[in-house]
Each structure stands twice: as structure tokens, then as C-alpha cells.
Motif scaffolding. Structure first.
Motif, PDB file in Angstrom:
ATOM      1  N   UNK A  45      97.386  71.917  41.727  1.00  0.00           N
ATOM      2  CA  UNK A  45      97.501  70.705  40.879  1.00  0.00           C
ATOM      3  C   UNK A  45      98.840  70.572  40.441  1.00  0.00           C
ATOM      4  N   UNK A  46      99.924  70.830  41.376  1.00  0.00           N
ATOM      5  CA  UNK A  46     101.168  70.549  40.994  1.00  0.00           C
ATOM      6  C   UNK A  46     101.990  69.927  41.929  1.00  0.00           C
ATOM      7  N   UNK A  47     103.286  69.313  41.256  1.00  0.00           N
ATOM      8  CA  UNK A  47     104.159  68.747  41.988  1.00  0.00           C
ATOM      9  C   UNK A  47     105.504  69.388  41.814  1.00  0.00           C
ATOM     10  N   UNK A  48     106.164  69.823  42.643  1.00  0.00           N
ATOM     11  CA  UNK A  48     107.669  70.618  42.308  1.00  0.00           C
ATOM     12  C   UNK A  48     108.851  70.383  43.472  1.00  0.00           C
ATOM     13  N   UNK A  49     109.852  70.541  42.858  1.00  0.00           N
ATOM     14  CA  UNK A  49     110.999  70.716  44.059  1.00  0.00           C
ATOM     15  C   UNK A  49     111.649  71.921  43.887  1.00  0.00           C
ATOM     16  N   UNK A  50     112.368  72.312  45.112  1.00  0.00           N
ATOM     17  CA  UNK A  50     113.065  73.582  45.357  1.00  0.00           C
ATOM     18  C   UNK A  50     114.627  73.100  45.424  1.00  0.00           C
ATOM     19  N   UNK A  51     115.374  73.658  44.406  1.00  0.00           N
ATOM     20  CA  UNK A  51     116.718  73.248  44.478  1.00  0.00           C
ATOM     21  C   UNK A  51     117.271  74.202  45.423  1.00  0.00           C
ATOM     22  N   UNK A  52     118.288  73.493  46.379  1.00  0.00           N
ATOM     23  CA  UNK A  52     119.031  74.078  47.378  1.00  0.00           C
ATOM     24  C   UNK A  52     120.313  74.698  46.997  1.00  0.00           C
ATOM     25  N   UNK A  53     120.528  75.917  46.943  1.00  0.00           N
ATOM     26  CA  UNK A  53     121.694  76.515  46.221  1.00  0.00           C
ATOM     27  C   UNK A  53     122.661  76.970  47.332  1.00  0.00           C
TER      28      UNK A  53
END
Length: 478
Positions: A269-277
Motif C-alpha cells: 500500500x505504498x508509492x515510493x521512488x528510489x534516488x539514483x546515486x
């Protein structure tokens, strides 16, 4: 082409100059497209017939159909329902692209029950349009999603697919020919209940990488293209803790010129984003929204007038479609806004300008055991911006618009010449920049991208910078 932060910076500066309220209230009004579709599973917006309007293409899982809803124009638009194929068993996904280079927009689709597996429908033109079906891979059963990208950079669009029961992600190389021939490469067979696949340059090396989402093992994985003549793929895990990982999109959330990963978790039940390092082994998760019951799809869209990338989400379990406002462009602060709270079991999602008013509208469909509705929601954002009066400010004329081969962008004031023209697509990607070093009153653009490829048909935004003003115009390439 990557979204660049200068687009957002320019928009902020413009907002300050012309006194735009960056917290404009956005409302959405629902309009029906169809009330008799059983089990919407996949959606795509594209101008199929080249008339300048965004049409809607649907994969209908219970009706076993690929459907083209033709936008016939009007206020609001009228729709014609055209069945492209009614033998696509549990149709789950659609993607639109000119696959054979004939100038017509074709359809690629996925069938969950294995008939036809992965296929494409060639648009042969005509009025009405004639469609011709070609099987790409009959054995790629339980195909949940398809995607199209030029994976090997040979100028021909390839097909990517994710299969749930095969626990597999693969791509099919477009070998050309008439009909097109395909060579399959399987990337992995241990992505458990694979649900989503996407492609983009994740490491800035000019090669197309592939990212997958798999619901059974809660993973998002990156398959890095090492750029060899025979592609060697290196697999990296972005996360193994995104419960019910269902959908991904590759986009630059925070404007740092790196391609990030946006995801929706069905069971989490989530929405998220992953930051590209920049390091494929090192990703930072940023939560966008929790308590999004059975989040199906999350899609970036520029909903309001601050030109920060917002996120639209379908929540199947709570009958909601919401948009999350990106407060400051960093992607670390978000506020929830409701588009609708009573659309039964929304699953598929597309964002595009349905009514040609230069803002982003929302399209969705009710999934299996739902209401049989397909609808679009009109964005109330007013984009006809009135500038403060500036003495001697130019009026900008653009013609012909719509255009085919070239377009003229002109200033009516020789004392306020055009300095720079920047063309963006509706996702904020820069497709062309032109510097007017000779201070010409008219600049002619040939409709080509920065890499000199012909720009696809569709709507674009032109930013015209002169000595005294910055103006935004909408253009349509046929």
C-alpha cells in the motif's frame, strides 16, 4: 533524452515574473469514455489516426479485447469505440509505437492467458484504419506488461515483456523485414511473479538499461547494459523489500539529471521512488505515500503550474485515484490530493492532454469485478497565462500550427528579438534547443530532436525567451 532541471528552474522564474500562484487549486471533473467494458487492465494514450487528438488504447482482460477509443474532438470530446482485436485472451497491457517505420502508430499488446502471448497490430492506414495482427511470441504466457524501446540502439524499436507465471523478463530484438522478424533474449527466470518492465539509460553511458518489478519476491531489479556489441547484462538489486512490487516507471524525480525509479507496491500500500546515486548498488528510497490501498499504478505527471513532477496513483482497494503534489521539487515532501474517491476498482492509468488545453488530464478504467467504466478526468488548470504588461514586449507568433515538416517562431518586435527557443515534451524532456545568435525575428525549426532524428507526432511545449519576456506556447506536430 533526460528531463533536465533547467526546465523546472525556468518555470519557477517565469512564475515569479508573471505572478503565478504556485499553489493553484486543481479540480478534476469526470467524463465517461465507455460504460460497457469488462476488466480494464492496460491503458495507453497516443494519437492513432494523426488528427491531433490523444486517443485511448485499452487492454480489456474480461472482454479479451484490444480497443481503440478514438477521440473525435468536441467540448468535452466525443468517443468512437473501435475493437482492434477481440481474440486477445485476458489482454493485460498495451503500448503504442511505430514499429515498422511506415509513419503509422502501431499497437503492441500482452495476453495473460497465452493467446497470443506477445503480439503487435500493424496500422495499415486507411479510413477506417485497417489492422493486421502479428504474433511475436506465443509461448510467453501470463504476460503482464509490455514496453517498447530501442534496446540495442540500432534505430528499430524493440519489445520488452514481463511474465508472471514464467517468473521471466525478456526482450525481443526487432530484426526488420516485412513482416518484422524477432530474436528473443531472456534476461532472467527468477523474478518471481514479474509484473512490470521499463527501459532507460540508468547510468548515463548512452546505453538502454532495463528495470523490472516482481510482486512475488518484492523486488525491483536493474539489468545494466554494458554496451558491448553483444549486450552483456549485469543485474543489480534496487530493493527486495517493496511488498507486492507491482509497477515501475523510470523518470527524474528530483531534477538532478539522473534517472530514478518510481514504484507502486500492491500489498505494501505504498508509492515510493528510489534516488539514483550513480552507483547501481546504492539506491535511496523516498516514500511518496502510504496507506494507498492496493496501489496499482504510479505515473509521473505535471499536474499543476509549478513544473515539478507530481505523481498520479490508482488505488484499487479503496476505489481512489489520487495525485501526490511534489512540494518543492526535491521529491522528499508530498501532499495528497483526491481526483476521485468512488471509481470502482481502478487499475490502469494514463496521463495526457485529452482536451488539448495544455494541461495534463487523467484516464483510468475499472478492473475485473468492477463497474465496467472507462473515464477521463479533466484538469481544471488554466494554462492561458496573462502576463504583466511590459513595455515593448513582443508578441510571439507560431505558424503553421499544427505543422508537419517545419514551423516558424516569430517575434513582432525587432527591439525585443528572440534569444532562445527550447522545445519540451509533456514529460519535461528537452527535445531541442535553438540559440538565435543573429537576432533574427523569425526562427525556423525543422521538427527534429537534438540527435537530428525526426520528432514523433504529438503535442509539445515551446519556451520562447526574448530580451524582455519568457513565453510558453503549445504546438502540434502531425
Amino acid at each position: 533524452m533526460k528531463p533536465i532541471s533547467m526546465f523546472r528552474i525556468a518555470a519557477i522564474v517565469l512564475a515569479m515574473i508573471i505572478n503565478i500562484d504556485s499553489y493553484t487549486q486543481i479540480d478534476f471533473q469526470e467524463f465517461e469514455i465507455d460504460n460497457n467494458n469488462d476488466g480494464a487492465a492496460g491503458l495507453f494514450c497516443n494519437d492513432i489516426d494523426g488528427d491531433g487528438d490523444f486517443d485511448v488504447i485499452l487492454a480489456s482482460s474480461e472482454d479479451h479485447r484490444i480497443i481503440w477509443y478514438r477521440n473525435d474532438g468536441g467540448t468535452p470530446p466525443d468517443w468512437s469505440k473501435i475493437v482492434v482485436d477481440d481474440l486477445v485472451y485476458s489482454a493485460h497491457s498495451v503500448y503504442c509505437k511505430d514499429m515498422d517505420g511506415d509513419g503509422h502508430t502501431d499497437i503492441v499488446g500482452a495476453s495473460y492467458y497465452g493467446n497470443p502471448g506477445i503480439a503487435w497490430w500493424r496500422n495499415n492506414g486507411g479510413n477506417p484504419i485497417e489492422w493486421e495482427k502479428f504474433i511475436v511470441d506465443f509461448d510467453f504466457v501470463n504476460a503482464h506488461e509490455v514496453y517498447v524501446s530501442d534496446v540495442n540502439s540500432d534505430g528499430r524499436p524493440d519489445i520488452l515483456g514481463a511474465s508472471s507465471d514464467l517468473n521471466s523478463v525478456a526482450w525481443w530484438k526487432n530484426e526488420g523485414g516485412n513482416p518484422l522478424e524477432w530474436t528473443k533474449e531472456v534476461l532472467a527466470t527468477d523474478v518471481m511473479l514479474a509484473k512490470s518492465i521499463a527501459a532507460g539509460d540508468m547510468d548515463g553511458d548512452g546505453d538502454i538499461d532495463i528495470v523490472s518489478a516482481s510482486l512475488g519476491d518484492n523486488c525491483i531489479d536493474l539489468f545494466e547494459n554494458t554496451g558491448e556489441d553483444t549486450i552483456i547484462w549485469v543485474r543489480h538489486n534496487i530493493t527486495d523489500n517493496f511488498y507486492g512490487s507491482h509497477r515501475i516507471q523510470l523518470t527524474d524525480i528530483n531534477g538532478d539529471n539522473e534517472t530514478d525509479v518510481l514504484g507502486a507496491a500492491y500489498f505494501g500500500n505504498q508509492v515510493a521512488w528510489w534516488e539514483n546515486s550513480g552507483d547501481p548498488e546504492n539506491w535511496t528510497k523516498h516514500l511518496i505515500a502510504a496507506s494507498v490501498i492496493n496501489a496499482c499504478i504510479a505515473e509521473v505527471a505535471y499536474i499543476d503550474d509549478d513544473y515539478y513532477p507530481d505523481v498520479v496513483v490508482t488505488a484499487q482497494g479503496s476505489n481512489e485515484i489520487i495525485w501526490m503534489k511534489n512540494i518543492d521539487g526535491s521529491g522528499t515532501s508530498w501532499t495528497k490530493n483526491t481526483i476521485t474517491a468512488d471509481f470502482v476498482r481502478p487499475w490502469p492509468l494514463a496521463v495526457c492532454d485529452i482536451d488539448n488545453d495544455m494541461d495534463v488530464d487523467v484516464v483510468s478504467g475499472s478492473s475485473y469485478d468492477g463497474s465496467k467504466m472507462v473515464s477521463w478526468w479533466q484538469n481544471s488548470l488554466i494554462t492561458d497565462i496573462s502576463h504583466n504588461n511590459i513595455s515593448g514586449e513582443s508578441v510571439i507568433d507560431i505558424y503553421p500550427n499544427p505543422f508537419d515538416l517545419e514551423i516558424k517562431i516569430c517575434s513582432n518586435n525587432s527591439m525585443d528579438p528572440i534569444k532562445e527557443i527550447t522545445v519540451y515534451d509533456y514529460s519535461g524532456n528537452v527535445v531541442q534547443t535553438m540559440i538565435n545568435e543573429s537576432n533574427l525575428q523569425c526562427v525556423v525549426w525543422n521538427g527534429r530532436c537534438v540527435n537530428n532524428n525526426s520528432l514523433p507526432s504529438g503535442r509539445y511545449i515551446v519556451k520562447v525567451t526574448s530580451q524582455k519576456s519568457v513565453k510558453f506556447k503549445s504546438i502540434l506536430k502531425l
